[in-house]
Design a protein around this motif. Structure first.
Motif, PDB file in Angstrom:
ATOM      1  N   ILE A  57      -4.105  13.559  -7.851  1.00  0.00           N
ATOM      2  CA  ILE A  57      -4.058  13.587  -6.384  1.00  0.00           C
ATOM      3  C   ILE A  57      -2.608  13.775  -5.917  1.00  0.00           C
ATOM      4  CG2 ILE A  57      -6.169  12.231  -6.110  1.00  0.00           C
ATOM      5  CD1 ILE A  57      -4.396   9.811  -5.487  1.00  0.00           C
ATOM      6  N   GLU A  58      -2.469  14.279  -4.701  1.00  0.00           N
ATOM      7  CA  GLU A  58      -1.142  14.600  -4.154  1.00  0.00           C
ATOM      8  C   GLU A  58      -0.230  13.373  -4.105  1.00  0.00           C
ATOM      9  OE1 GLU A  58       0.864  16.582  -0.175  1.00  0.00           O
ATOM     10  OE2 GLU A  58      -1.306  16.500  -0.337  1.00  0.00           O
ATOM     11  N   GLU A  59      -0.770  12.222  -3.740  1.00  0.00           N
ATOM     12  CA  GLU A  59       0.038  11.009  -3.657  1.00  0.00           C
ATOM     13  C   GLU A  59       0.612  10.642  -5.015  1.00  0.00           C
ATOM     14  OE1 GLU A  59      -3.056  11.287  -2.332  1.00  0.00           O
ATOM     15  OE2 GLU A  59      -2.487  11.315  -0.223  1.00  0.00           O
ATOM     16  N   GLU A  60      -0.194  10.819  -6.064  1.00  0.00           N
ATOM     17  CA  GLU A  60       0.280  10.538  -7.416  1.00  0.00           C
ATOM     18  C   GLU A  60       1.380  11.526  -7.796  1.00  0.00           C
ATOM     19  OE1 GLU A  60      -1.592   9.530 -11.805  1.00  0.00           O
ATOM     20  OE2 GLU A  60      -2.795  10.673 -10.398  1.00  0.00           O
ATOM     21  N   MET A  61       1.213  12.786  -7.409  1.00  0.00           N
ATOM     22  CA  MET A  61       2.232  13.800  -7.691  1.00  0.00           C
ATOM     23  C   MET A  61       3.536  13.435  -7.008  1.00  0.00           C
ATOM     24  SD  MET A  61       2.387  16.711  -9.391  1.00  0.00           S
ATOM     25  CE  MET A  61       3.961  16.217 -10.031  1.00  0.00           C
ATOM     26  N   GLY A  62       3.463  12.949  -5.784  1.00  0.00           N
ATOM     27  CA  GLY A  62       4.657  12.514  -5.068  1.00  0.00           C
ATOM     28  C   GLY A  62       5.383  11.392  -5.792  1.00  0.00           C
ATOM     29  N   GLU A  63       4.632  10.449  -6.330  1.00  0.00           N
ATOM     30  CA  GLU A  63       5.224   9.342  -7.087  1.00  0.00           C
ATOM     31  C   GLU A  63       5.877   9.846  -8.366  1.00  0.00           C
ATOM     32  OE1 GLU A  63       5.429   5.853  -6.465  1.00  0.00           O
ATOM     33  OE2 GLU A  63       5.042   6.653  -4.465  1.00  0.00           O
ATOM     34  N   ILE A  64       5.262  10.821  -9.021  1.00  0.00           N
ATOM     35  CA  ILE A  64       5.813  11.396 -10.256  1.00  0.00           C
ATOM     36  C   ILE A  64       7.116  12.117  -9.948  1.00  0.00           C
ATOM     37  CG2 ILE A  64       5.433  13.154 -12.029  1.00  0.00           C
ATOM     38  CD1 ILE A  64       2.395  12.338 -11.836  1.00  0.00           C
ATOM     39  N   ILE A  65       7.115  12.953  -8.911  1.00  0.00           N
ATOM     40  CA  ILE A  65       8.317  13.704  -8.537  1.00  0.00           C
ATOM     41  C   ILE A  65       9.447  12.761  -8.130  1.00  0.00           C
ATOM     42  CG2 ILE A  65       9.280  15.334  -6.836  1.00  0.00           C
ATOM     43  CD1 ILE A  65       7.581  16.673  -9.025  1.00  0.00           C
ATOM     44  N   ALA A  66       9.104  11.644  -7.507  1.00  0.00           N
ATOM     45  CA  ALA A  66      10.109  10.655  -7.121  1.00  0.00           C
ATOM     46  C   ALA A  66      10.632   9.875  -8.323  1.00  0.00           C
ATOM     47  CB  ALA A  66       9.525   9.693  -6.087  1.00  0.00           C
TER      48      ALA A  66
END
Length: 88
Positions: A57-66
């Motif tokens: 999910i997009e939220e998980e991707m955001g956490e990974i990129i951060a």
């Protein structure tokens, strides 16, 4: 006039408890996250697009990129994904 801050004993203890292996793992995770984000931007993709390619999910991707979360795949799978992603 600058005031001197008191050192936080809790923070000092946390910093001292981080091992060299922990530091290396964090550096690796942040490097991979930054590289994935660079590739995403080069390809003109959104976080949502990249998340979809990774089946997360997009939220998980955001956490990974951060750099706050590990990728949900082993390094061999990730390496192949990055190779394929970079070629397309």
């Amino acid at each position: 006039m600058l005031t001197q801050r008191k050192k936080s004993q809790v923070l000092t203890n946390i910093i001292q408890s981080i091992t060299e292996q922990d530091r290396a793992d964090i550096r690796s995770r942040l490097f991979l996250a930054a590289r994935m984000d660079d590739l995403r931007r080069e390809k003109g993709l959104t976080l949502s697009d990249l998340a979809e390619k990774l089946n997360i999910i997009e939220e998980e991707m955001g956490e990974i990129i951060a750099g706050n979360k590990d990728l949900p795949m082993d390094l061999e799978t990730l390496a192949q994904f990055l190779i394929d992603f970079n070629e397309n």
